[in-house]
Motif scaffolding. Structure first.
Motif, PDB file in Angstrom:
ATOM      1  N   TYR A  27       0.790  -1.235   0.000  1.00 37.58           N
ATOM      2  CA  TYR A  27       0.000   0.000   0.000  1.00 37.58           C
ATOM      3  C   TYR A  27       0.819   1.281   0.000  1.00 37.58           C
ATOM      4  O   TYR A  27       0.271   2.362  -0.105  1.00 37.58           O
ATOM      5  N   ASP A  28       2.136   1.143   0.148  1.00 42.24           N
ATOM      6  CA  ASP A  28       2.923   2.367   0.337  1.00 42.24           C
ATOM      7  C   ASP A  28       3.525   2.895  -0.958  1.00 42.24           C
ATOM      8  O   ASP A  28       4.416   3.730  -0.924  1.00 42.24           O
ATOM      9  N   LYS A  29       3.043   2.405  -2.104  1.00 43.81           N
ATOM     10  CA  LYS A  29       3.561   2.885  -3.376  1.00 43.81           C
ATOM     11  C   LYS A  29       2.410   3.251  -4.304  1.00 43.81           C
ATOM     12  O   LYS A  29       1.387   2.566  -4.338  1.00 43.81           O
ATOM     13  N   SER A  30       2.627   4.295  -5.097  1.00 49.68           N
ATOM     14  CA  SER A  30       1.661   4.665  -6.132  1.00 49.68           C
ATOM     15  C   SER A  30       1.931   3.831  -7.380  1.00 49.68           C
ATOM     16  O   SER A  30       2.968   3.170  -7.493  1.00 49.68           O
ATOM     17  N   SER A  31       1.003   3.906  -8.336  1.00 54.98           N
ATOM     18  CA  SER A  31       1.217   3.243  -9.627  1.00 54.98           C
ATOM     19  C   SER A  31       2.521   3.704 -10.250  1.00 54.98           C
ATOM     20  O   SER A  31       3.278   2.906 -10.809  1.00 54.98           O
ATOM     21  N   ASN A  56      15.610   2.362 -30.777  1.00 55.44           N
ATOM     22  CA  ASN A  56      16.494   1.213 -30.516  1.00 55.44           C
ATOM     23  C   ASN A  56      15.979   0.284 -29.419  1.00 55.44           C
ATOM     24  O   ASN A  56      15.904  -0.925 -29.614  1.00 55.44           O
ATOM     25  N   HIS A  57      15.685   0.838 -28.267  1.00 60.13           N
ATOM     26  CA  HIS A  57      15.275   0.022 -27.122  1.00 60.13           C
ATOM     27  C   HIS A  57      14.012   0.639 -26.515  1.00 60.13           C
ATOM     28  O   HIS A  57      14.045   1.776 -26.035  1.00 60.13           O
ATOM     29  N   VAL A  58      12.928  -0.115 -26.544  1.00 61.45           N
ATOM     30  CA  VAL A  58      11.645   0.403 -26.057  1.00 61.45           C
ATOM     31  C   VAL A  58      11.282  -0.313 -24.764  1.00 61.45           C
ATOM     32  O   VAL A  58      11.220  -1.548 -24.729  1.00 61.45           O
ATOM     33  N   VAL A  59      11.042   0.442 -23.712  1.00 61.84           N
ATOM     34  CA  VAL A  59      10.543  -0.165 -22.488  1.00 61.84           C
ATOM     35  C   VAL A  59       9.020  -0.047 -22.485  1.00 61.84           C
ATOM     36  O   VAL A  59       8.456   1.017 -22.777  1.00 61.84           O
ATOM     37  N   CYS A  60       8.371  -1.176 -22.229  1.00 60.78           N
ATOM     38  CA  CYS A  60       6.905  -1.253 -22.193  1.00 60.78           C
ATOM     39  C   CYS A  60       6.528  -1.583 -20.754  1.00 60.78           C
ATOM     40  O   CYS A  60       6.985  -2.597 -20.219  1.00 60.78           O
ATOM     41  N   VAL A  61       5.718  -0.754 -20.128  1.00 60.29           N
ATOM     42  CA  VAL A  61       5.451  -0.947 -18.703  1.00 60.29           C
ATOM     43  C   VAL A  61       3.960  -0.903 -18.402  1.00 60.29           C
ATOM     44  O   VAL A  61       3.227  -0.084 -18.946  1.00 60.29           O
ATOM     45  N   PHE A  62       3.548  -1.818 -17.545  1.00 61.92           N
ATOM     46  CA  PHE A  62       2.194  -1.819 -16.976  1.00 61.92           C
ATOM     47  C   PHE A  62       2.332  -1.615 -15.480  1.00 61.92           C
ATOM     48  O   PHE A  62       3.181  -2.248 -14.837  1.00 61.92           O
ATOM     49  N   ALA A  63       1.509  -0.747 -14.909  1.00 59.36           N
ATOM     50  CA  ALA A  63       1.510  -0.562 -13.454  1.00 59.36           C
ATOM     51  C   ALA A  63       0.092  -0.319 -12.981  1.00 59.36           C
ATOM     52  O   ALA A  63      -0.720   0.282 -13.688  1.00 59.36           O
ATOM     53  N   ASP A  64      -0.207  -0.792 -11.783  1.00 60.23           N
ATOM     54  CA  ASP A  64      -1.548  -0.582 -11.228  1.00 60.23           C
ATOM     55  C   ASP A  64      -1.471  -0.694  -9.707  1.00 60.23           C
ATOM     56  O   ASP A  64      -0.627  -1.423  -9.183  1.00 60.23           O
ATOM     57  N   ALA A  65      -2.330   0.028  -9.029  1.00 59.24           N
ATOM     58  CA  ALA A  65      -2.375  -0.057  -7.565  1.00 59.24           C
ATOM     59  C   ALA A  65      -3.800   0.218  -7.082  1.00 59.24           C
ATOM     60  O   ALA A  65      -4.058   1.172  -6.353  1.00 59.24           O
ATOM     61  N   PRO A  66      -4.750  -0.648  -7.481  1.00 56.90           N
ATOM     62  CA  PRO A  66      -6.149  -0.405  -7.104  1.00 56.90           C
ATOM     63  C   PRO A  66      -6.502  -0.872  -5.696  1.00 56.90           C
ATOM     64  O   PRO A  66      -7.537  -0.462  -5.156  1.00 56.90           O
ATOM     65  N   LEU A  67      -5.687  -1.744  -5.115  1.00 58.26           N
ATOM     66  CA  LEU A  67      -6.027  -2.281  -3.797  1.00 58.26           C
ATOM     67  C   LEU A  67      -5.808  -1.218  -2.725  1.00 58.26           C
ATOM     68  O   LEU A  67      -4.780  -0.549  -2.697  1.00 58.26           O
ATOM     69  N   ARG A  68      -6.793  -1.103  -1.846  1.00 60.02           N
ATOM     70  CA  ARG A  68      -6.695  -0.176  -0.728  1.00 60.02           C
ATOM     71  C   ARG A  68      -6.770  -0.960   0.568  1.00 60.02           C
ATOM     72  O   ARG A  68      -7.511  -1.946   0.660  1.00 60.02           O
ATOM     73  N   GLU A  69      -6.051  -0.488   1.563  1.00 62.79           N
ATOM     74  CA  GLU A  69      -6.042  -1.167   2.847  1.00 62.79           C
ATOM     75  C   GLU A  69      -7.465  -1.248   3.398  1.00 62.79           C
ATOM     76  O   GLU A  69      -8.194  -0.256   3.394  1.00 62.79           O
ATOM     77  N   GLY A  70      -7.870  -2.438   3.823  1.00 61.54           N
ATOM     78  CA  GLY A  70      -9.187  -2.604   4.433  1.00 61.54           C
ATOM     79  C   GLY A  70     -10.321  -2.771   3.436  1.00 61.54           C
ATOM     80  O   GLY A  70     -11.465  -2.968   3.839  1.00 61.54           O
ATOM     81  N   ALA A  71     -10.035  -2.691   2.128  1.00 61.89           N
ATOM     82  CA  ALA A  71     -11.090  -2.865   1.118  1.00 61.89           C
ATOM     83  C   ALA A  71     -10.831  -4.157   0.344  1.00 61.89           C
ATOM     84  O   ALA A  71      -9.689  -4.560   0.145  1.00 61.89           O
ATOM     85  N   SER A  72     -11.903  -4.788  -0.098  1.00 58.75           N
ATOM     86  CA  SER A  72     -11.781  -6.064  -0.792  1.00 58.75           C
ATOM     87  C   SER A  72     -11.262  -5.864  -2.208  1.00 58.75           C
ATOM     88  O   SER A  72     -11.316  -4.758  -2.760  1.00 58.75           O
ATOM     89  N   ALA A  73     -10.761  -6.967  -2.780  1.00 64.32           N
ATOM     90  CA  ALA A  73     -10.328  -6.923  -4.170  1.00 64.32           C
ATOM     91  C   ALA A  73     -11.505  -6.602  -5.083  1.00 64.32           C
ATOM     92  O   ALA A  73     -11.377  -5.878  -6.058  1.00 64.32           O
ATOM     93  N   GLY A  74     -12.677  -7.156  -4.743  1.00 64.76           N
ATOM     94  CA  GLY A  74     -13.862  -6.899  -5.558  1.00 64.76           C
ATOM     95  C   GLY A  74     -14.210  -5.420  -5.592  1.00 64.76           C
ATOM     96  O   GLY A  74     -14.617  -4.886  -6.621  1.00 64.76           O
TER      97      GLY A  74
END
Lengths: 396, 137
Positions: free
Chosen positions: A23-27, A109-127
């Motif tokens: 929980y201590d990092k942003s996307s 020459n060199h392409v970095v492709c990145v996916f990031a996500d941080a939808p989970l919140r402390e105390g809240a369900s994955a749903g």
């Protein structure tokens, strides 16, 4: 004669951050971590990266998603290629495809492709992280009839699709469960996986209903984290730090969702279109594939995807998976890291990251012995968008 | 009156679909027909997705169809739906072709099946007309 672009580019770097309820990092924090890890993995200097493609997950819709600002967080001031892309779960494979084309065009020459996500919140369900995404405004019009009938999110859409498949073809709950059990067997050997305890079919059946016919254990995890890959030319890849992961095939297929017109792609997905293109470019067929890394937002997605790629006939996906052939020691090792069901949910980067590991031969305890051709797929929406890659450790 | 009783977020008319809900308020089911190519749909855009032309007229249909697929919701996603759990949601294919999502009423969840013949019954949530379907007797 082989396709001109077959083996022209390769994945040369991979970065996977810690995953799960962090929980201590942003996307953006996660994205920077993944890019740093991928650069270190590739042996490149940051200054050699001249392309950046970005995909935010659900937080791209709900707020807090990684944006073009990532370029500045990464201090990349000389980019020759940059975009923020979104075709849902098909984006990861698409980013690699566009990177490959841009490299071939001599743009970058060199392409970095990145996916990031941080939808989970402390105390809240994955749903809650996903189920709330669709109801920020009141429903209107024809599209609003779904929400008005109590349809909330992807769980409902995939349950509707799975039920239709079960009715048409006799697909059973045991067969869906076989996918969950096989993937968990793989996850027990993956240090990146969130769910590493063995799973029995009985435990699968005992898991609670989410949207019937989908149990909790038919549904993917939700994860905070990021994955990045680097795409370089095949020629450069041969001199870099890691075993090259050559891109042999690229394909896409997008039926969309015109369900109000009666074309909801419940049992025949965009994979059918993508299969022709990806196998055509690679010059191979499903019978040549050694390892499958398939987008598995739900167990059902694996079943229908295997059918649409021609691993079995339409409607026979259930019996096809029931004998355990997807699991360790099976004849078609599939989702060998545990997939989105048991390892981590990074949209299309889940199958792609494990495909890179397997193609390199770096899977450790879970490494599949024969890994000459690996299929990695991405699926998004309610089976609306699809993209895929065939990868190989061999240049040609 | 407790004003904190949650209300189901049912669909409201927009400019395009006002005739659909107005007919529903009278217990009639109408679909849009493209005035150029005759494509029949429940419109999500003003232009026809088949021929891309503008222009549609609304036509009353039988209100009869079959259950194309369905699912049973077991999880609480919205407080207003909690008393109904577990409730069903279906995709109904109308005799005339178009499909729409709707709840099936007047039947136990266990007795719903793909292919089951159903007919429309317009119910109300507050003031808003909501299309639902019941098994054909």
């Amino acid at each position: 004669m082989a396709h001109r672009l077959r083996g022209a580019a390769a994945i040369t770097g991979l970065g996977i951050t810690p995953m799960g309820r962090i929980y201590d990092k942003s996307s953006t924090d996660f994205a920077v971590d993944a890019v740093r890890l991928a650069i270190a993995d590739s042996g490149l200097e940051k200054s050699e990266i001249d392309g950046l493609l970005i995909n935010a997950g659900i937080t791209g819709n709900t707020g807090g998603g990684v944006s073009l600002q990532l370029q500045n967080a990464l201090g990349m001031g000389n980019l020759r290629l940059l975009n923020h892309m979104n075709a849902a779960g098909s984006t990861a494979a698409q980013m690699v495809q566009y990177a490959t084309m841009a490299i071939d065009a001599g743009m970058v020459n060199h392409v970095v492709c990145v996916f990031a996500d941080a939808p989970l919140r402390e105390g809240a369900s994955a749903g809650a992280a996903y189920g709330g995404a669709g109801r920020r405004q009141g429903p209107t019009g024809i599209l609003g009839l779904s929400a008005g009938a109590g349809h909330f999110g992807a769980n409902t859409s995939y349950a509707l699709a799975a039920q239709r498949h079960m009715a048409l073809y006799g697909t059973t709950q045991d067969q869906l469960g076989a996918v969950a059990v096989a993937e968990r067997s793989w996850a027990t050997m993956n240090p990146h996986a969130t769910m590493r305890d063995p799973l029995s079919l009985e435990q699968y059946h005992a898991s609670r209903w989410i949207v019937e016919p989908l149990h909790l254990l038919d549904c993917c995890l939700v994860s905070n984290g990021a994955v990045a890959v680097i795409v370089s030319s095949g020629e450069r890849a041969r001199e870099m730090a890691q075993p090259p992961v050559y891109i042999w095939g690229m394909g896409q297929g997008h039926p969309g969702d015109s369900r109000s017109a009666g074309d909801f792609p419940e049992t025949e997905t965009g994979a059918r279109i993508a299969a022709e293109t990806v196998f055509g470019m690679a010059g191979v067929g499903p019978e040549d594939i050694d390892v499958c890394e398939l987008y598995d937002c739900y167990t059902y997605t694996v079943v229908v995807t295997l059918e649409d790629y021609g691993f079995c006939k339409k409607g026979e996906g259930g019996p096809f998976v029931e004998d355990g052939k997807l699991g360790p020691g099976g004849s078609l090792p599939t989702n060998t890291g545990g997939g989105q069901l048991s390892a981590y949910y990074m949209w299309g980067m889940t199958p792609l990251s494990e495909a890179v590991i397997q193609t390199r031969g770096q899977g450790g305890e879970r490494q599949v012995e024969k890994h000459d051709l690996v299929l990695a797929t991405g699926n998004g929406g309610a089976l609306n968008y699809h993209a895929s890659l065939v990868l190989s450790p061999h240049a040609n | 009156m407790a004003d904190d009783v949650p209300v189901k977020p049912v669909s409201q008319p927009d400019e395009l679909t006002e005739p659909f809900f107005a007919a529903g308020a009278e217990g009639r089911l109408v679909v849009a027909v493209c005035t150029v190519c005759g494509d029949m749909r429940l419109p999500t855009s003003a232009t026809c997705p088949t021929c891309l032309a503008e222009g549609l007229e609304w036509r009353e249909v039988s209100g009869k169809g079959t259950v194309h697929t369905f699912a049973i919701m077991h999880r609480r996603y919205h407080p207003a739906w909690e008393p109904d759990l577990p409730y069903n949601i279906a995709v109904v294919e109308l005799e005339e072709g178009p499909r729409l999502p709707a709840n099936i009423v007047g039947v136990e969840n266990d007795d719903i099946a793909v292919g089951m013949p159903v007919e429309v019954v317009w119910e109300r949530e507050g003031e808003a007309p909501v299309p639902r379907f019941r098994p054909v007797a």
